[in-house]
Scaffold this active site. Structure first.
Site, PDB file in Angstrom:
ATOM      1  N   CYS A 196      39.740  26.427  13.156  1.00  0.00           N
ATOM      2  CA  CYS A 196      39.188  26.723  11.828  1.00  0.00           C
ATOM      3  C   CYS A 196      38.086  27.777  11.915  1.00  0.00           C
ATOM      4  O   CYS A 196      37.679  28.345  10.900  1.00  0.00           O
ATOM      5  CB  CYS A 196      38.641  25.456  11.184  1.00  0.00           C
ATOM      6  SG  CYS A 196      37.159  24.802  11.972  1.00  0.00           S
ATOM      7  N   CYS A 238      31.670  21.267  13.526  1.00  0.00           N
ATOM      8  CA  CYS A 238      33.100  21.073  13.801  1.00  0.00           C
ATOM      9  C   CYS A 238      33.638  19.901  12.968  1.00  0.00           C
ATOM     10  O   CYS A 238      33.087  18.812  12.996  1.00  0.00           O
ATOM     11  CB  CYS A 238      33.313  20.799  15.283  1.00  0.00           C
ATOM     12  SG  CYS A 238      35.060  20.489  15.681  1.00  0.00           S
ATOM     13  N   CYS A 287      41.300  21.353  19.101  1.00  0.00           N
ATOM     14  CA  CYS A 287      40.760  22.334  18.147  1.00  0.00           C
ATOM     15  C   CYS A 287      41.848  22.802  17.176  1.00  0.00           C
ATOM     16  O   CYS A 287      42.996  23.041  17.563  1.00  0.00           O
ATOM     17  CB  CYS A 287      40.205  23.521  18.925  1.00  0.00           C
ATOM     18  SG  CYS A 287      39.675  24.910  17.917  1.00  0.00           S
ATOM     19  N   CYS A 338       3.704   1.898  -2.780  1.00  0.00           N
ATOM     20  CA  CYS A 338       4.416   2.304  -4.002  1.00  0.00           C
ATOM     21  C   CYS A 338       3.820   3.622  -4.510  1.00  0.00           C
ATOM     22  O   CYS A 338       2.628   3.695  -4.800  1.00  0.00           O
ATOM     23  CB  CYS A 338       4.289   1.208  -5.060  1.00  0.00           C
ATOM     24  SG  CYS A 338       5.277   1.551  -6.518  1.00  0.00           S
ATOM     25  N   PHE A 362       0.845  -1.192   0.000  1.00  0.00           N
ATOM     26  CA  PHE A 362       0.000   0.000   0.000  1.00  0.00           C
ATOM     27  C   PHE A 362       0.884   1.246   0.000  1.00  0.00           C
ATOM     28  O   PHE A 362       0.532   2.276   0.571  1.00  0.00           O
ATOM     29  CB  PHE A 362      -0.913   0.022   1.231  1.00  0.00           C
ATOM     30  CG  PHE A 362      -1.936  -1.077   1.267  1.00  0.00           C
ATOM     31  CD1 PHE A 362      -2.442  -1.619   0.097  1.00  0.00           C
ATOM     32  CD2 PHE A 362      -2.412  -1.559   2.477  1.00  0.00           C
ATOM     33  CE1 PHE A 362      -3.393  -2.636   0.129  1.00  0.00           C
ATOM     34  CE2 PHE A 362      -3.364  -2.573   2.523  1.00  0.00           C
ATOM     35  CZ  PHE A 362      -3.850  -3.112   1.350  1.00  0.00           C
TER      36      PHE A 362
END
Lengths: 428, 76
Positions: A345, A389, A342, A135, A133
């Site tokens: 960036c 991050c 860290c 598709c 029931f």
């Protein structure tokens, strides 16, 4: 080694990994190859009046180098006569008696049509039926598939017709192309379904070619919506499984489907209430032998957790899934940046500054080195910095203790209503 | 003033009234936030605080739940 076998509404299989009804289960040759590779069960590609397909059927989204992050198809149900399919189903079951063979079915919403196909399929010795029931393309234009699955009354009635004659367990496969899947899941249960499976594919258009302006895929310059699946749909599917699992009126087993590509995905679905899982896109992308990693990974996970049977996972996380109004408003987490990990960036700073709560400062230490620091009192614990991050372990989200007792929105509103009722008493 | 500083101001005002024995008597919530009415059970004197921060709303709500629980226990 843990026991990986499952029993879904009476359908037994040696492990929880089934191939979903789709191109990988189109023929006996394929299903037998799958069983040889280790799949515990297969849902045979949907049987019905044989259809005609178009050429150019699949398309996929690649995202940042990951191929097949999402997958789309406009292929319809089987294009082979039912006699051919039934012969191959019989042969496959005879060769693999301990593996589960479930047959997907789709016919017009007429009682006699359902009765006929159910009887013919069960005559060859299948383990269960799955009513398609869901598709969303092609067949829906003819009143079948998701066109039936979007109307609870039709789901209930057709399930009931099948149950009138079925002697094997009946799974109802639901469409996600509906506002609330629990409405159709409840209808399936009312109709007598022994289990439900979800999700079928999501209505989708994969793209438009910027050079020739054709749809992707296109068939001689024309396109039509397809069904979207693959890893991108997993969160949608997992939520729908969980919503059904925590609904007390949906008290039948669930077969989880939607973007399952690894043993980890399977465990998540089972923790959220699925008794077993069905896989398609990952097998189409990597081949049947991916099930080897799935089985090994699941085994190792269960052994490490000291869990004897995979069935012990079923539904264990469901009580942890609730409505927003039941979440604790006084629970707090904050971001902590580990400056030794860290790489400066600044992505977290930019994300927080531009799109969140402006609580990550860019500072310079006494040696002139740049570093980032969270002003914890202004951090709302949104997770965005840790999400953007690029370095694992650079940002931790940590719980901070609160002097306040846990309080949900629902509890708060109840308290406000109570004080409104009692204010006259206090004034007296 | 940062939102956190604003919250501290609001929390101090709430704490001040609670320490003087006031009880939350009514709450009006609208687009501006919350207006919390306090009443002193002895002399019926009234005070109203405008709480505009989200943490401030959580704070007085937690106090209200505690107040309701205490008054329920007393009534029992």
């Amino acid at each position: 080694m843990a026991d990986l076998s499952i029993n879904l509404a009476g359908i037994k299989s040696p492990n929880p990994f089934w191939l979903a009804s789709a191109p990988p289960t189109n023929s006996g040759y394929q299903v037998q190859r799958a069983f040889e590779a280790g799949w515990g069960g297969a849902v045979w590609k949907t049987l019905g009046d044989p259809i005609l397909n178009v050429s150019s059927r699949f398309a996929a989204v690649s995202f940042n180098g990951q191929r097949v992050a999402g997958f789309n198809n406009i292929e319809l149900i089987t294009d082979r006569p039912i006699e051919v399919n039934l012969k191959e189903i019989y042969e496959t079951k005879k060769r693999f008696p301990n593996h589960a063979i479930i047959v997907s079915l789709m016919v017009e919403p007429k009682q006699e049509k359902w009765h006929e196909i159910v009887k013919r399929v069960e005559d060859v010795g299948v383990d269960g039926l799955e009513l398609n029931f869901g598709c969303p393309h092609g067949m829906a234009e003819r009143g079948m598939g998701s066109a039936s699955g979007q109307v609870p009354e039709l789901v209930e009635r057709q399930t009931f017709w099948v149950k009138e004659v079925a002697t094997t367990p009946v799974i109802v496969k639901l469409t996600p192309n509906i506002t609330d899947i629990t409405a159709t899941a409840e209808a399936a249960v009312r109709g007598g379904a022994d289990a439900i499976s979800m999700i079928n594919t999501i209505n989708s258009l994969m793209g438009v070619d910027l050079d020739n302006w054709n749809t992707i895929p296109h068939v001689a310059g024309k396109g039509a919506h397809g069904g979207y699946c693959g890893p991108a749909v997993k969160p949608i599917a997992l939520n729908m499984v969980a919503e059904c699992a925590r609904n007390s009126r949906i008290n039948v087993p669930i077969s989880g489907i939607g973007g399952i590509s690894s043993w980890q995905d399977a465990v998540e679905f089972m923790l959220m209430g699925a008794t077993g899982v069905q896989v398609c896109t990952a097998a189409m992308h990597h081949g049947f032998r991916i099930v080897e990693d799935m089985i090994d990974g699941l085994n190792n996970y269960l052994d490490e957790k000291g869990i004897a049977s995979v069935s012990e996972l079923i539904g264990k996380s469901v009580p942890r899934y609730s409505d927003w109004g039941n979440l604790d408003l006084n629970y707090n987490i904050v971001a902590k940046i580990n400056t030794d990990v860290c790489i400066n960036c600044n992505k977290c700073h930019i994300a927080c500054e531009d799109t969140s709560h402006q609580c990550i400062d860019m500072l310079t230490d006494t040696n002139g080195n740049s570093y980032l620091k969270v002003r914890e009192e202004d951090c709302v614990g949104c997770n965005l910095c840790s999400i953007v991050c690029p370095v694992d372990g650079a940002i931790d989200m940590v719980e901070v203790s609160s002097d306040l007792q846990p309080m949900t929105w629902n509890e708060r509103q109840a308290a406000l209503n109570l004080v409104a009722q009692c204010k006259t008493d206090v004034a007296k | 003033m940062s939102e956190y500083q604003q919250f501290l101001v609001e929390r101090n005002k709430v704490d001040f009234l609670i320490q003087k024995g006031y009880l939350i008597n009514n709450i009006l919530e609208n687009l501006n936030g919350s207006y919390v009415d306090f009443i002193h059970p002895n002399d019926q004197s009234k005070e109203t605080l405008h709480i505009s921060t989200a943490n401030g709303r959580k704070y007085f709500s937690s106090i209200l739940i505690k107040q309701n629980t205490t008054s329920y226990i007393k009534n029992e």
